[in-house]
Design a protein around this motif. Structure first.
Motif, mmCIF file in Angstrom:
data_model
loop_
_atom_site.group_PDB
_atom_site.id
_atom_site.type_symbol
_atom_site.label_atom_id
_atom_site.label_comp_id
_atom_site.label_asym_id
_atom_site.label_seq_id
_atom_site.Cartn_x
_atom_site.Cartn_y
_atom_site.Cartn_z
ATOM 1 N N LYS A 198 33.293 52.818 42.011
ATOM 2 C CA LYS A 198 32.902 54.259 41.737
ATOM 3 C C LYS A 198 31.501 54.475 42.288
ATOM 4 C CE LYS A 198 35.554 55.229 37.674
ATOM 5 N NZ LYS A 198 35.743 55.274 35.992
ATOM 6 N N PHE A 199 31.163 55.710 42.583
ATOM 7 C CA PHE A 199 29.643 56.253 42.985
ATOM 8 C C PHE A 199 29.857 57.414 42.142
ATOM 9 C CE2 PHE A 199 26.902 58.680 45.610
ATOM 10 C CZ PHE A 199 25.680 58.020 45.267
ATOM 11 N N LYS A 200 28.859 57.572 41.142
ATOM 12 C CA LYS A 200 28.529 58.991 40.544
ATOM 13 C C LYS A 200 29.820 59.489 40.082
ATOM 14 C CE LYS A 200 24.236 60.153 42.290
ATOM 15 N NZ LYS A 200 23.193 61.083 42.769
ATOM 16 N N ASN A 201 30.682 58.663 39.177
ATOM 17 C CA ASN A 201 31.894 58.838 38.729
ATOM 18 C C ASN A 201 32.843 59.176 39.822
ATOM 19 O OD1 ASN A 201 31.057 58.497 35.917
ATOM 20 N ND2 ASN A 201 30.206 60.630 35.990
ATOM 21 N N GLN A 202 32.712 59.139 40.964
ATOM 22 C CA GLN A 202 33.833 59.456 42.005
ATOM 23 C C GLN A 202 34.354 58.137 42.229
ATOM 24 O OE1 GLN A 202 32.376 61.255 45.680
ATOM 25 N NE2 GLN A 202 34.036 60.690 46.788
ATOM 26 N N ILE A 203 35.722 57.961 42.244
ATOM 27 C CA ILE A 203 36.232 56.511 42.705
ATOM 28 C C ILE A 203 36.480 56.489 44.321
ATOM 29 C CG2 ILE A 203 38.463 55.250 42.820
ATOM 30 C CD1 ILE A 203 39.176 56.492 39.945
ATOM 31 N N LEU A 204 35.691 55.671 44.863
ATOM 32 C CA LEU A 204 35.748 55.453 46.285
ATOM 33 C C LEU A 204 36.828 54.505 46.654
ATOM 34 C CD1 LEU A 204 31.857 54.504 46.947
ATOM 35 C CD2 LEU A 204 32.810 56.766 46.786
ATOM 36 N N ASP A 205 37.413 53.789 46.058
ATOM 37 C CA ASP A 205 38.466 52.642 46.287
ATOM 38 C C ASP A 205 38.811 51.914 44.968
ATOM 39 O OD1 ASP A 205 40.568 51.556 47.970
ATOM 40 O OD2 ASP A 205 39.066 50.785 49.393
ATOM 41 N N LEU A 210 26.120 50.069 48.571
ATOM 42 C CA LEU A 210 26.799 50.975 47.653
ATOM 43 C C LEU A 210 27.399 50.227 46.626
ATOM 44 C CD1 LEU A 210 26.147 53.838 47.534
ATOM 45 C CD2 LEU A 210 28.416 54.689 47.935
ATOM 46 N N TRP A 211 27.770 48.963 46.852
ATOM 47 C CA TRP A 211 28.869 48.156 46.129
ATOM 48 C C TRP A 211 28.056 47.889 44.768
ATOM 49 C CZ3 TRP A 211 33.501 46.713 46.229
ATOM 50 C CH2 TRP A 211 33.984 45.928 45.093
ATOM 51 N N ASP A 212 28.959 48.123 43.741
ATOM 52 C CA ASP A 212 28.645 47.776 42.293
ATOM 53 C C ASP A 212 27.229 48.271 41.943
ATOM 54 O OD1 ASP A 212 28.782 46.738 39.828
ATOM 55 O OD2 ASP A 212 28.502 44.651 40.408
ATOM 56 N N ASN A 213 27.086 49.548 42.243
ATOM 57 C CA ASN A 213 25.984 50.504 41.738
ATOM 58 C C ASN A 213 24.335 49.771 42.114
ATOM 59 O OD1 ASN A 213 24.544 52.421 40.520
ATOM 60 N ND2 ASN A 213 24.346 51.256 38.401
ATOM 61 N N ASN A 214 24.640 49.375 43.448
ATOM 62 C CA ASN A 214 23.337 48.894 43.892
ATOM 63 C C ASN A 214 23.008 47.541 43.713
ATOM 64 O OD1 ASN A 214 20.974 48.941 45.489
ATOM 65 N ND2 ASN A 214 19.606 49.968 44.047
ATOM 66 N N TYR A 215 24.262 46.660 43.918
ATOM 67 C CA TYR A 215 24.166 45.222 43.622
ATOM 68 C C TYR A 215 23.030 44.347 44.199
ATOM 69 C CZ TYR A 215 25.762 40.486 43.837
ATOM 70 O OH TYR A 215 25.942 38.904 43.753
ATOM 71 N N GLY A 274 27.570 62.628 53.680
ATOM 72 C CA GLY A 274 26.951 63.105 52.778
ATOM 73 C C GLY A 274 26.229 62.121 51.750
ATOM 74 N N GLU A 275 26.181 62.384 50.565
ATOM 75 C CA GLU A 275 25.270 61.804 49.553
ATOM 76 C C GLU A 275 25.889 60.183 49.542
ATOM 77 O OE1 GLU A 275 23.644 61.750 45.233
ATOM 78 O OE2 GLU A 275 25.248 63.009 45.622
ATOM 79 N N ILE A 276 26.882 59.844 49.791
ATOM 80 C CA ILE A 276 27.624 58.370 49.636
ATOM 81 C C ILE A 276 26.796 57.611 51.126
ATOM 82 C CG2 ILE A 276 29.576 57.130 50.252
ATOM 83 C CD1 ILE A 276 31.311 58.952 48.763
#
Length: 278
Positions: free
Chosen positions: A115-122, A189-194, A223-225
């Motif tokens: 997820k990124f900001k509550n959006q499921i990416l995969d 972007l993996w795991d909230n800035n892993y 975009g933001e992603i």
């Protein structure tokens, strides 16, 4: 050392000349891996002088090493390392490692919903096996290659996207496995800035002498992603560069996207990490 099993050598890239000769790019083989619990295929390229010299050669380990990436990467390397393009980089052995389960082996932490900001990416069925895959490389594949070929101490890891994430995690967790790292547009972007979280918690001091070349693409169209992945990725790269005091660098390719940046990253990264000294 685990038993290295050579399959029938295959022609990976053959073009017939008028004389009927074939141009062979490399060979395909596999290793019985106890660590992974499966057979792991890989492909090997040997430089033109390998059969006529006693030289030791650097080894480049190419992640996501399918046949198309293998052909493309070897084409760039051989052109740069021979008189074709004025011998700019060192001749090297290439070991391309195809995926058997990409999301499982190249990600460093378990996650079912990315997820990124509550959006499921995969979504995934298996993730977070990077530590075990790294152990396979270090304890099985690398020793097998060193035993079978004339290898030097120079060992380069090339990873892009998830492969770049894996390479960056390896730099933090086991930096001495490879002497050099070519990290292309990693999935920061993996795991909230892993990567930055791991660097801040355990990677502030990078004692190894490994060198790193980072390549980043322009993914603003996402975009933001895309912008956040770039921001977190370059923040991590800058931290590594500062810690390693001039032994690493990053480069931004404004006219390339995540899907197109690899070729220029290979070209520039090889010249930085494997320069030929006349």
């Amino acid at each position: 050392m685990k038993k290295l099993i050579a399959s029938l050598s295959v022609w990976l890239f053959a073009l017939h000349s008028f004389a009927g000769d074939s141009i062979v790019l490399g060979s395909s083989t596999f290793l019985e891996s106890e660590i992974m619990g499966e057979d792991r295929p890989f492909m090997v390229y040997l430089p033109p002088t390998y059969g006529v010299s006693e030289n030791l050669y650097p080894v480049i380990y190419l992640l996501d090493g399918d046949i198309h990436r293998f052909k493309g990467f070897v084409g760039v390397l051989e052109s740069l390392s021979t008189e074709t393009l004025d011998k700019q980089v060192q001749e090297s052995i290439v070991v391309a490692v195809p995926n058997t389960n990409r999301s499982r082996d190249l990600t460093p932490s378990p996650m079912i919903e990315w997820k990124f900001k509550n959006q499921i990416l995969d979504t995934f069925t298996q993730t977070g096996n990077a530590k075990q895959f790294r152990k396979f490389l270090e304890s099985e594949l690398i020793p097998a290659i060193d035993a079978a070929y004339r290898t030097s101490q120079k060992r380069v890891l090339v990873g892009e996207s998830f492969g770049g994430l894996f390479a960056a995690d390896t730099l933090l967790k086991s930096p001495s496995v490879f002497t050099d790292y070519l990290i292309i547009d990693p999935t920061s972007l993996w795991d909230n800035n892993y990567l930055n979280r791991e660097f801040n918690s355990s990677g502030k001091v990078l004692n190894s002498k490994s060198r790193v070349y980072f390549a980043f693409a322009n993914n603003s169209h996402l975009g933001e992603i895309g912008l956040t992945n770039y921001k977190w990725g370059t923040t991590f790269a800058s931290s590594v560069i500062d810690a390693k005091k001039g032994m690493s660098q990053q480069q931004y390719f404004e006219n390339e996207t995540h899907g197109t940046v690899a070729l220029l990253a290979w070209y520039n990264g090889l010249k930085v990490l494997l320069p030929f000294t006349k």
